[in-house]
Design a protein around this motif. Sequence first.
Motif, PDB file in Angstrom:
ATOM      1  N   ILE A 106      50.510  26.764  69.232  1.00 30.26           N
ATOM      2  CA  ILE A 106      50.644  26.607  70.083  1.00 30.26           C
ATOM      3  C   ILE A 106      51.292  25.056  70.599  1.00 30.26           C
ATOM      4  O   ILE A 106      51.206  24.235  70.102  1.00 30.26           O
ATOM      5  CB  ILE A 106      49.083  26.357  70.982  1.00 30.26           C
ATOM      6  N   ARG A 107      52.118  24.691  71.557  1.00 30.43           N
ATOM      7  CA  ARG A 107      52.985  23.652  71.756  1.00 30.43           C
ATOM      8  C   ARG A 107      52.361  23.126  72.378  1.00 30.43           C
ATOM      9  O   ARG A 107      51.557  23.268  73.236  1.00 30.43           O
ATOM     10  CB  ARG A 107      54.593  24.326  72.101  1.00 30.43           C
ATOM     11  N   TRP A 108      52.557  21.538  71.893  1.00 29.09           N
ATOM     12  CA  TRP A 108      51.329  20.609  72.004  1.00 29.09           C
ATOM     13  C   TRP A 108      52.262  19.216  72.791  1.00 29.09           C
ATOM     14  O   TRP A 108      51.221  18.616  72.212  1.00 29.09           O
ATOM     15  CB  TRP A 108      50.100  20.620  71.248  1.00 29.09           C
ATOM     16  N   ASN A 109      53.948  19.599  73.018  1.00 33.85           N
ATOM     17  CA  ASN A 109      54.197  17.961  72.849  1.00 33.85           C
ATOM     18  C   ASN A 109      53.428  17.408  73.681  1.00 33.85           C
ATOM     19  O   ASN A 109      54.046  15.523  73.770  1.00 33.85           O
ATOM     20  CB  ASN A 109      55.910  18.686  73.463  1.00 33.85           C
ATOM     21  N   TRP A 110      52.966  17.131  74.444  1.00 29.49           N
ATOM     22  CA  TRP A 110      52.561  16.460  75.721  1.00 29.49           C
ATOM     23  C   TRP A 110      51.150  15.726  74.892  1.00 29.49           C
ATOM     24  O   TRP A 110      50.993  14.476  75.503  1.00 29.49           O
ATOM     25  CB  TRP A 110      51.660  17.110  77.120  1.00 29.49           C
TER      26      TRP A 110
END
Length: 212
Positions: A106-110
């Motif tokens: 999952i994208r967790w850029n934040w």
Amino acid sequence: MKHACLLLLVCFCTFFISFSQSVTLPKLSKYKDSTNNYYVTICEEYLDLFDKYKYYEPMCPDSCKIDFSKYDLKGIKENGEWKWQLVSPKKYHELTFDYLIRYDTIRWNWLTNNTIINDSAAFNTLKKKSLNTSITDTFDFNTTILIYNDVWLDCKGAFDYNLLYDPYENVIFCKLIIYYGGSRGMCPKDSWILVSKPKTDTKIKVQTIYLH
């Protein structure tokens, strides 16, 4: 009676020696000599202190010079000189953990590095902010901690965790260990782990160790 007294004396002497066994170690670099005490409990911490840094050369240690299955290493600087002692029994208990591999996709850029999810409110925020992904998992945060790291390592490198529990302070020390692989290119990797808490109010601290 004499036998009992002799046994107590032997136990006392054994205990005393184990806490006063001094060792001679290499001189610390100026960078590592910036504090007045160290308490080293795993091989990777020892190598981080005493192995020379070789730029762009991978380090593949076979073993430590100290048996960290039996001893901890305590260092105190007095009058500018380091005094090192082997300590036994060991202070911390090693804990197991599980990788949450399905979360790594999952994208967790934040998210910031060393993010600790320790209650339902934080986990609900995580679910709301996850990008285009439905998270249906539930966790009992009375017994569970989730830890996220955005691990930056060279593209041939690797990483692992070592979790140590201090039962007296009720604190888990999560040590993220990054092994240099000898490459110049950098590759970020998301990493989630699940940790079982010994107690409901157990605290946790995260430390990163870089090994070259």
